[in-house]
Design a protein around this motif. Structure first.
Motif, PDB file in Angstrom:
ATOM      1  N   ARG A  64     -53.328 -14.467  -4.871  1.00 18.93           N
ATOM      2  CA  ARG A  64     -52.880 -15.440  -3.865  1.00 18.93           C
ATOM      3  C   ARG A  64     -52.483 -14.739  -2.569  1.00 18.93           C
ATOM      4  NH1 ARG A  64     -48.920 -18.806  -7.950  1.00 18.93           N
ATOM      5  NH2 ARG A  64     -50.465 -19.116  -9.602  1.00 18.93           N
ATOM      6  N   HIS A  65     -52.230 -15.554  -1.546  1.00 19.30           N
ATOM      7  CA  HIS A  65     -51.845 -15.055  -0.215  1.00 19.30           C
ATOM      8  C   HIS A  65     -52.873 -14.061   0.312  1.00 19.30           C
ATOM      9  CE1 HIS A  65     -47.954 -17.002  -0.615  1.00 19.30           C
ATOM     10  NE2 HIS A  65     -47.789 -16.415  -1.779  1.00 19.30           N
ATOM     11  N   ARG A  66     -54.127 -14.293   0.008  1.00 14.53           N
ATOM     12  CA  ARG A  66     -55.158 -13.371   0.449  1.00 14.53           C
ATOM     13  C   ARG A  66     -55.512 -13.630   1.904  1.00 14.53           C
ATOM     14  NH1 ARG A  66     -55.769  -9.744  -2.569  1.00 14.53           N
ATOM     15  NH2 ARG A  66     -56.960  -8.843  -0.869  1.00 14.53           N
ATOM     16  N   ILE A  67     -55.681 -12.539   2.618  1.00 12.15           N
ATOM     17  CA  ILE A  67     -56.116 -12.598   4.017  1.00 12.15           C
ATOM     18  C   ILE A  67     -57.547 -12.086   4.118  1.00 12.15           C
ATOM     19  CG2 ILE A  67     -55.696 -11.666   6.331  1.00 12.15           C
ATOM     20  CD1 ILE A  67     -52.692 -11.631   5.573  1.00 12.15           C
ATOM     21  N   PHE A  68     -57.816 -11.005   3.402  1.00 14.95           N
ATOM     22  CA  PHE A  68     -59.170 -10.500   3.305  1.00 14.95           C
ATOM     23  C   PHE A  68     -59.758 -10.925   1.951  1.00 14.95           C
ATOM     24  CE2 PHE A  68     -57.446  -6.880   6.044  1.00 14.95           C
ATOM     25  CZ  PHE A  68     -57.815  -7.527   7.222  1.00 14.95           C
ATOM     26  N   GLY A  69     -60.956 -11.427   1.955  1.00 11.80           N
ATOM     27  CA  GLY A  69     -61.574 -11.930   0.737  1.00 11.80           C
ATOM     28  C   GLY A  69     -61.775 -10.846  -0.325  1.00 11.80           C
ATOM     29  N   ARG A  70     -61.534 -11.208  -1.576  1.00 11.51           N
ATOM     30  CA  ARG A  70     -61.775 -10.315  -2.715  1.00 11.51           C
ATOM     31  C   ARG A  70     -62.351 -11.161  -3.846  1.00 11.51           C
ATOM     32  NH1 ARG A  70     -60.656  -7.027   0.630  1.00 11.51           N
ATOM     33  NH2 ARG A  70     -58.946  -5.512   0.666  1.00 11.51           N
ATOM     34  N   ASN A  71     -63.147 -10.550  -4.692  1.00 14.38           N
ATOM     35  CA  ASN A  71     -63.624 -11.246  -5.896  1.00 14.38           C
ATOM     36  C   ASN A  71     -63.597 -10.267  -7.053  1.00 14.38           C
ATOM     37  OD1 ASN A  71     -66.346  -9.912  -6.101  1.00 14.38           O
ATOM     38  ND2 ASN A  71     -66.515 -10.824  -4.052  1.00 14.38           N
ATOM     39  N   PRO A  72     -63.538 -10.764  -8.288  1.00 11.02           N
ATOM     40  CA  PRO A  72     -63.418  -9.887  -9.454  1.00 11.02           C
ATOM     41  C   PRO A  72     -64.512  -8.839  -9.591  1.00 11.02           C
ATOM     42  CG  PRO A  72     -62.966 -12.164 -10.058  1.00 11.02           C
ATOM     43  CD  PRO A  72     -63.489 -12.191  -8.658  1.00 11.02           C
ATOM     44  N   SER A  73     -65.628  -9.043  -8.911  1.00 10.20           N
ATOM     45  CA  SER A  73     -66.738  -8.093  -9.029  1.00 10.20           C
ATOM     46  C   SER A  73     -66.399  -6.711  -8.481  1.00 10.20           C
ATOM     47  CB  SER A  73     -67.968  -8.633  -8.298  1.00 10.20           C
ATOM     48  OG  SER A  73     -68.416  -9.829  -8.905  1.00 10.20           O
ATOM     49  N   ALA A  94     -46.389 -13.363 -11.867  1.00 11.42           N
ATOM     50  CA  ALA A  94     -45.903 -14.415 -10.975  1.00 11.42           C
ATOM     51  C   ALA A  94     -45.244 -13.825  -9.744  1.00 11.42           C
ATOM     52  CB  ALA A  94     -44.914 -15.312 -11.730  1.00 11.42           C
ATOM     53  N   LEU A  95     -44.502 -12.731  -9.931  1.00  5.37           N
ATOM     54  CA  LEU A  95     -43.824 -12.088  -8.801  1.00  5.37           C
ATOM     55  C   LEU A  95     -44.840 -11.572  -7.788  1.00  5.37           C
ATOM     56  CD1 LEU A  95     -40.816  -9.685  -9.043  1.00  5.37           C
ATOM     57  CD2 LEU A  95     -42.762  -9.080  -7.634  1.00  5.37           C
ATOM     58  N   LEU A  96     -45.860 -10.868  -8.258  1.00  7.17           N
ATOM     59  CA  LEU A  96     -46.868 -10.322  -7.353  1.00  7.17           C
ATOM     60  C   LEU A  96     -47.616 -11.426  -6.619  1.00  7.17           C
ATOM     61  CD1 LEU A  96     -48.267  -7.444  -9.594  1.00  7.17           C
ATOM     62  CD2 LEU A  96     -46.988  -7.189  -7.465  1.00  7.17           C
ATOM     63  N   ASN A  97     -47.825 -12.548  -7.295  1.00  5.70           N
ATOM     64  CA  ASN A  97     -48.532 -13.657  -6.658  1.00  5.70           C
ATOM     65  C   ASN A  97     -47.635 -14.459  -5.725  1.00  5.70           C
ATOM     66  OD1 ASN A  97     -51.155 -13.362  -7.665  1.00  5.70           O
ATOM     67  ND2 ASN A  97     -50.607 -14.342  -9.600  1.00  5.70           N
ATOM     68  N   THR A  98     -46.318 -14.286  -5.856  1.00  7.48           N
ATOM     69  CA  THR A  98     -45.373 -15.001  -4.999  1.00  7.48           C
ATOM     70  C   THR A  98     -45.105 -14.250  -3.700  1.00  7.48           C
ATOM     71  OG1 THR A  98     -44.292 -15.998  -6.928  1.00  7.48           O
ATOM     72  CG2 THR A  98     -43.039 -15.969  -4.888  1.00  7.48           C
ATOM     73  N   LEU A  99     -45.132 -12.927  -3.763  1.00  4.23           N
ATOM     74  CA  LEU A  99     -44.883 -12.132  -2.555  1.00  4.23           C
ATOM     75  C   LEU A  99     -45.901 -12.507  -1.468  1.00  4.23           C
ATOM     76  CD1 LEU A  99     -44.260  -8.606  -4.128  1.00  4.23           C
ATOM     77  CD2 LEU A  99     -42.563 -10.102  -3.079  1.00  4.23           C
ATOM     78  N   PRO A 100     -45.448 -12.711  -0.234  1.00  2.00           N
ATOM     79  CA  PRO A 100     -46.359 -13.157   0.836  1.00  2.00           C
ATOM     80  C   PRO A 100     -47.205 -12.015   1.404  1.00  2.00           C
ATOM     81  CG  PRO A 100     -44.169 -12.878   1.724  1.00  2.00           C
ATOM     82  CD  PRO A 100     -44.054 -12.595   0.243  1.00  2.00           C
ATOM     83  N   PHE A 101     -47.797 -11.246   0.524  1.00  2.00           N
ATOM     84  CA  PHE A 101     -48.627 -10.120   0.938  1.00  2.00           C
ATOM     85  C   PHE A 101     -49.979 -10.188   0.243  1.00  2.00           C
ATOM     86  CE2 PHE A 101     -44.207  -8.341   0.676  1.00  2.00           C
ATOM     87  CZ  PHE A 101     -43.968  -8.296   2.043  1.00  2.00           C
ATOM     88  N   ASP A 102     -50.959  -9.642   0.893  1.00  2.00           N
ATOM     89  CA  ASP A 102     -52.289  -9.435   0.336  1.00  2.00           C
ATOM     90  C   ASP A 102     -52.303  -7.975  -0.135  1.00  2.00           C
ATOM     91  OD1 ASP A 102     -54.929  -8.516   0.161  1.00  2.00           O
ATOM     92  OD2 ASP A 102     -55.646  -9.813   1.754  1.00  2.00           O
ATOM     93  N   ILE A 103     -52.264  -7.769  -1.462  1.00  2.00           N
ATOM     94  CA  ILE A 103     -52.111  -6.415  -2.014  1.00  2.00           C
ATOM     95  C   ILE A 103     -53.359  -6.008  -2.802  1.00  2.00           C
ATOM     96  CG2 ILE A 103     -50.742  -4.948  -3.570  1.00  2.00           C
ATOM     97  CD1 ILE A 103     -48.385  -6.826  -3.062  1.00  2.00           C
TER      98      ILE A 103
END
Length: 445
Positions: free
Chosen positions: A351-360, A327-336
């Motif tokens: 969450r807070h994604r700026i560049f697209g990512r997918n599980p693949s 939850a903490l990592l998904n709350t931080l306003p960063f794309d990590i």
């Protein structure tokens, strides 16, 4: 016991009456004189506990602080023997360090007051200019009290007594700390504003303000030496002092460098490891007045005291459950995004994604996640990180009218071994527009 309870209720009633009359605007000296016999009958060690009860019943912290000022004045002589207790401690013990700092703080407060008087009294312009510089320098020195001495108490020591349910003491002390910090800042502004064309009334007011500030600083020393520190010595275990000692240097000291004469083999004990109660042993070690006051105070501890769960992950500082970590990592306003030491994508925030990512892409080589034309740059960055030549690679771009900040950092273990690289992407469009300041107290619901 019933007699003591009645006595305790009487004391609270009298102090409330005292505060009400001050709040209503009655003259401080007149009220103090009328209540002097009553106030002098209260043990210095009872005051924090009575404060605790008054706070529960709605008395404001400012009102308590006002009463404390009077209390300090009345008990100045009654508890002047306290310094002997600290002199006996070995150098390096955290309380001895605080006590030695307080000696320096008293000296500096007195020097400051004398400089202000000299500056206000001289008619020689050259002398006045020199004294002004010294006064400014002394103010900057006094600012360090709040950044070192007070901050160590607030951040490292207060949690140990709060854990035991005693919150009035740190609340009132912190209020007084902040009053002193604010007074130093306001005095510096007042001095700077009037330095060019000072009037006679300015010098009179400056002497008055300097005396008030100096007195406030010295009164805090008195309160700490004679009330706060003896309470700490009675309550805290040796392991707690070890933990405090380990953290002190991160904040720093006021004009002293502690020696290492105090040694202990005790394991560090942090506040969250302390039982959230006063044990029979602790009560037995307290002075009789505190024992009696505590037995009647009915201190309320946290309803849900913090405890480390067996499912919590032990981090470098503190603990998080897996659920909290996600939850903490998904709350931080960063794309990590994190890639491991073999350059494989191992994790990215959902969450807070700026560049697209997918599980693949999990497990995919990072080089294959970039266009072929930029792979050589990716490899150069990774190589520099692995060789220890660089600690950050930083870029920024404009995208869809937003300003995007991109940073790469090498991730290493405690021994400096390379574990991977983390990419942190942030939309800083709104951050770049910020001006001035907005403080916590400015927040509105």
């Amino acid at each position: 016991m019933s007699e003591f309870l009645q006595n305790s209720e009487y004391k609270k009633k009298m102090i409330k009456e005292f505060l009400k009359r001050l709040h209503a605007g009655e003259d401080l000296e007149a009220v103090k004189k009328e209540f002097e016999n009553f106030l002098s009958s209260i043990s210095p060690l009872e005051i924090p506990l009575i404060e605790q009860e008054l706070l529960k019943e709605g008395i404001t912290v400012k009102e308590i602080a006002k009463m404390c000022d009077v209390h300090v004045e009345l008990f100045r002589k009654a508890v002047s023997h306290a310094s002997k207790q600290f002199e006996a401690l070995p150098d390096g013990h955290p309380v001895k360090t605080l006590y030695l700092e307080n000696l320096e703080i008293v000296k500096d407060a007195e020097v400051f007051n004398m400089l202000a008087v000299a500056y206000s009294s001289t008619q020689d312009s050259t002398q006045r200019s020199m004294l002004y510089d010294q006064l400014v320098k002394q103010l900057k020195q006094l600012e360090q009290i709040g950044k070192t001495h007070y901050t160590r108490e607030e951040m490292i020591i207060f949690p140990h007594i709060e854990r035991r349910g005693i919150t009035a003491v740190p609340t009132v002390l912190w209020t007084k700390h902040d009053e002193i910090r604010a007074s130093i800042k306001l005095f510096a502004e007042f001095l700077h504003k009037n330095v060019e064309n000072p009037s006679e009334s300015f010098f009179d007011l400056l002497k008055q303000k300097a005396y008030q500030l100096s007195s406030a600083i010295v009164d805090m020393v008195f309160r700490e030496n004679n009330i706060f520190y003896p309470t700490l010595l009675a309550l805290l275990e040796e392991g707690e002092w070890v933990a405090i000692k380990l953290q002190e240097k991160d904040i720093g000291y006021y004009k002293i460098l502690p020696k290492d004469e105090w040694k202990s083999d005790a394991k560090p004990i942090y506040p969250y490891q302390v039982e959230p109660k006063l044990t029979e042993k602790q009560l037995a070690n307290l002075p009789p007045q505190v024992q009696a006051a505590l037995s009647s105070a009915g201190l309320s501890l946290q309803q849900e005291p913090f405890k480390v769960s067996e499912n919590d992950l032990p981090l470098e500082v503190g603990y998080l459950s897996l659920e909290e970590l996600k939850a903490l990592l998904n709350t931080l306003p960063f794309d990590i995004t994190f890639i491991d030491k073999n350059d494989r994508v191992k994790f990215f925030t959902a969450r807070h994604r700026i560049f697209g990512r997918n599980p693949s892409i999990i497990g995919r080589a990072v080089q294959q996640c970039h266009p072929p034309k930029s792979v050589h740059i990716v490899n150069k960055i990774l190589e520099a990180f692995k060789m220890g030549e660089k600690n950050v690679a930083e870029f920024w771009i404009q995208m869809n009218g937003r300003f995007i900040h991109i940073r790469y950092f090498p991730v290493k273990d405690a021994h400096g071994k390379y574990l991977g690289t983390v990419e942190v992407v942030q939309d800083v469009t709104e951050i770049r527009k910020l001006e001035g300041e907005k403080r916590l107290l400015d927040w509105k619901e």
